[in-house]
Structures are given as structure tokens and as C-alpha cells.
Design a protein around this motif. Structure first.
Motif, PDB file in Angstrom:
ATOM      1  N   ASP A  24      -5.663  -0.108 -11.079  1.00 61.38           N
ATOM      2  CA  ASP A  24      -5.179  -0.776  -9.972  1.00 61.38           C
ATOM      3  C   ASP A  24      -4.841  -2.127 -10.715  1.00 61.38           C
ATOM      4  N   VAL A 106       3.047   0.093   9.455  1.00 64.28           N
ATOM      5  CA  VAL A 106       2.418  -0.968   8.411  1.00 64.28           C
ATOM      6  C   VAL A 106       3.615  -1.963   7.843  1.00 64.28           C
ATOM      7  N   SER A 108       4.986  -5.189   5.697  1.00 69.01           N
ATOM      8  CA  SER A 108       4.573  -5.018   3.837  1.00 69.01           C
ATOM      9  C   SER A 108       4.415  -6.687   3.569  1.00 69.01           C
ATOM     10  N   LYS A 111       1.786  -8.219   1.187  1.00 68.05           N
ATOM     11  CA  LYS A 111       1.228  -7.988   1.330  1.00 68.05           C
ATOM     12  C   LYS A 111       1.598  -7.516   0.001  1.00 68.05           C
ATOM     13  N   ASP A 112       0.667  -7.725  -1.431  1.00 72.95           N
ATOM     14  CA  ASP A 112       1.283  -7.534  -2.954  1.00 72.95           C
ATOM     15  C   ASP A 112       1.074  -6.062  -3.434  1.00 72.95           C
ATOM     16  N   GLU A 114      -1.576  -4.653  -5.317  1.00 68.80           N
ATOM     17  CA  GLU A 114      -2.107  -4.035  -5.446  1.00 68.80           C
ATOM     18  C   GLU A 114      -3.239  -3.563  -3.803  1.00 68.80           C
ATOM     19  N   GLU A 115      -2.190  -4.155  -3.374  1.00 70.10           N
ATOM     20  CA  GLU A 115      -2.905  -3.650  -1.407  1.00 70.10           C
ATOM     21  C   GLU A 115      -1.310  -2.749  -1.162  1.00 70.10           C
ATOM     22  N   LEU A 116      -0.114  -2.627  -1.213  1.00 73.65           N
ATOM     23  CA  LEU A 116       0.612  -1.619  -0.860  1.00 73.65           C
ATOM     24  C   LEU A 116       0.259  -0.523  -1.447  1.00 73.65           C
ATOM     25  N   PRO A 118      -2.371   1.315  -3.203  1.00 76.50           N
ATOM     26  CA  PRO A 118      -3.011   1.936  -2.721  1.00 76.50           C
ATOM     27  C   PRO A 118      -2.861   2.843  -1.447  1.00 76.50           C
ATOM     28  N   LEU A 119      -2.174   1.833  -0.539  1.00 80.39           N
ATOM     29  CA  LEU A 119      -1.645   2.316   0.567  1.00 80.39           C
ATOM     30  C   LEU A 119      -1.172   3.154   1.065  1.00 80.39           C
ATOM     31  N   ASP A 122      -2.854   6.532  -1.295  1.00 79.00           N
ATOM     32  CA  ASP A 122      -4.180   7.729  -0.365  1.00 79.00           C
ATOM     33  C   ASP A 122      -3.556   7.508   0.865  1.00 79.00           C
ATOM     34  N   GLN A 147       7.466  -0.375  -6.910  1.00 87.19           N
ATOM     35  CA  GLN A 147       6.672  -0.343  -6.581  1.00 87.19           C
ATOM     36  C   GLN A 147       6.299   1.414  -6.589  1.00 87.19           C
TER      37      GLN A 147
END
Length: 308
Positions: A24, A106, A108, A111-112, A114-116, A118-119, A122, A147
Motif C-alpha cells: 500500500d 471515477v 481522479s 484522489k491520491d 493511495e486511493e487510485l 487499489p481502486l 481491485d 501510476q
């Protein structure tokens, strides 16, 4: 297909590479991927060319604004997407409506990593078609590689799909070329000094001083006054042509043409603080160039002589 000194893409081992840092932690992932890149080339470099459809999450350039300037490859990927992570208002909403109305969207912005990360990870691991949609071309001030590296570190393959950058839309709007024989032999893509660029890293004055360079300034609308003042202080000709193209190719596109000496007044009068490309150089007007050798007599002399 592989080559000597060429390494593979992400593997199952990469997805759990805890020795390279926690999963993470995007910065640790970026650092780890950078080290791998220094050590050896990725084998996908020899397996694929730009435009190929590949496995993984594509980072697609949406183009400068007009939906018709989206590439065919980008259009096809968006039409198949289940999730589109896009660059907010930098992507024309008409493009999203036309090609992405079937997908989850979504924004972006805000959003940093750390959020993008995992999104997107997943969603990809759930078997969904994920597209990361950048404005213009992701290779120009797109912050795409960080990224991609973070996703690759977690076992998610990625690739780039080029887009039309705003400088090319601007030259089309101006009905000129960025390079012109005997006027401009070079093009510089740059940005002005500010939060992420020190004065020592700002080379705009040097590019203009060369004389035969068309200087395209991204992310600098807010700093037009400061930039032009520095150019004047450095002794540059105040009559040097400058164009500011706001929202190139968008429905509300606006073109301001002036010079180093007066363009700041025009921009401030129009009220623009963002979303415009600044072009400096004689190529702005498309005047004064010399005929190229490409279509001269020398190009056909051999075929003419051989037919006699």
C-alpha cells in the motif's frame, strides 16, 4: 519473443514483493519498478508496438478536447471498458457521454495514489476492463508512469495508448506548422517555473534566444505575465509573436495572438488563468518560411532523367 538483457513484465511474485516495500506504499512501488527498469528492459518493449491491444490497464490519451480527436485505439478501449478513471474536467464531458456512458466513471481529481491504485487494481483483479483516461497525451505532463509503476508492482500490467497533445491541436487551429523551413527547426515542450520547477530549471528564455525554436508552454496560463516579463528583462524582442490558445479544440476554444510585449494584457483581459497553451516564436504566424527541398526539382530529377 525476448531479447538479451530484456526482462519480463509483472509476475505473481511481483504482486507480493514485500521486500520492495509494503503493497500500500506507492512510492516504494515506484522506487522498486525504477530499479527493475535500470537493470533490464521489459520484454514487452520488443513484443508490442504502440497501437497494439495488450493485456492490462491501458493509459489512454483522450486528446485535447474534441471527441473526434480521440484515437481509434482509444475509442475501442473506452467502448469495451467497465470502469473509466478519468482526469475530471480536463477531459471533455462530450467524450465521456459518447464513449463511456455504459461504464462506471471515477473522477481522479482530488484522489491520491493511495486511493487510485487499489481502486484500479481491485477492479482489474475482479475481471473488469479498466481504462485510465488522461487528457491530451499521457506522455506529456501526464504523471502516468508513477501510476503504471505502482500498478505493475502489484502484478497489474499496464501500457500506454498515445493521444493528440494540445500543442498539435493548437497548431491546427492556428493553421500553421510548429516547424517551418528557415523559421523554426526545433520544438520545445516546456513549463514555467513555479511550485514544481525552480528558476534554474526554467529554460523558456534560452529556447526563445535560440531563435529557430517554437516554444510550447504547458501549465503556464496563470504565469503568462511573469514569463513575458522575464523574457523582456532578458532582452528578447517584444515583437516576437505569441499565441495563447484556450481550450484548444473545445467548443469554447479562444485564440489570442499578440507578442511578448502585449500578450499578457490580452490574457488578463480575457480572464484566462488555466487550460491554455502558450506558443512563442515566428511559426505562430506561419510567415517568412522558405520552400522546402522536399518537393523541389531535385526530388524528381532522377525519375525524369531515367524516363528520357
Amino acid at each position: 519473443m525476448t531479447a538479451d538483457g530484456v526482462s519480463g513484465g509483472p509476475t505473481d511474485d511481483d504482486a507480493s514483493a514485500s521486500d520492495d516495500g509494503p503493497a500500500d506504499d506507492p512510492q516504494a512501488a515506484i522506487d522498486a519498478q525504477s530499479e527493475r527498469r535500470r537493470a533490464a528492459l521489459d520484454d514487452r518493449i520488443v513484443e508490442h508496438s504502440a497501437g497494439d491491444q495488450q493485456d492490462g490497464v491501458p493509459f489512454v490519451g483522450a486528446g485535447p478536447g474534441n471527441p473526434r480527436l480521440l484515437t481509434v485505439a482509444g475509442m475501442e478501449l473506452l467502448e469495451e471498458a467497465d470502469l473509466v478513471v478519468h482526469a475530471g474536467s480536463l477531459v471533455n464531458s462530450e467524450l465521456l457521454d459518447e464513449y463511456c456512458d455504459h461504464a462506471d466513471l471515477v473522477n481522479s481529481v482530488g484522489k491520491d495514489l493511495e486511493e487510485l491504485i487499489p481502486l484500479m487494481r481491485d477492479a482489474y483483479e475482479d475481471g473488469r476492463n479498466v481504462v485510465r483516461l488522461h487528457s491530451g497525451d499521457p506522455a506529456i505532463y501526464g504523471a502516468a508512469l508513477e501510476q503504471m509503476d505502482a500498478l505493475e508492482h502489484e502484478g497489474v500490467p499496464t501500457y500506454l495508448v498515445p493521444g493528440v497533445t494540445s500543442a498539435f491541436a493548437a497548431s491546427a487551429t492556428l493553421r500553421t506548422q510548429l516547424t517551418l523551413n528557415e523559421v523554426s527547426n526545433h520544438v520545445a515542450f516546456t513549463r514555467p517555473q513555479g511550485k514544481t520547477l525552480t528558476p534554474e530549471e526554467d529554460h523558456i528564455s534560452e529556447f526563445v534566444e535560440m531563435g529557430d525554436v517554437t516554444t510550447c508552454i504547458y501549465l503556464g496560463t496563470h504565469a503568462v505575465r511573469e514569463t513575458m516579463d522575464r523574457l523582456l528583462a532578458d532582452g528578447h524582442d517584444p515583437e516576437t509573436p505569441v499565441a495563447v490558445i484556450y481550450h484548444a479544440s473545445w467548443p469554447d476554444e479562444d485564440v489570442l495572438v499578440g507578442s511578448i510585449g502585449d500578450i499578457a494584457d490580452r490574457v488578463e483581459e480575457a480572464g484566462y488563468r488555466a487550460s491554455a497553451l502558450v506558443v512563442i516564436g515566428e511559426a505562430v504566424t506561419g510567415a517568412g518560411y522558405e520552400r522546402s527541398f522536399l518537393y523541389g526539382d531535385w526530388a524528381t530529377r532522377g525519375s525524369t532523367e531515367s524516363s528520357d
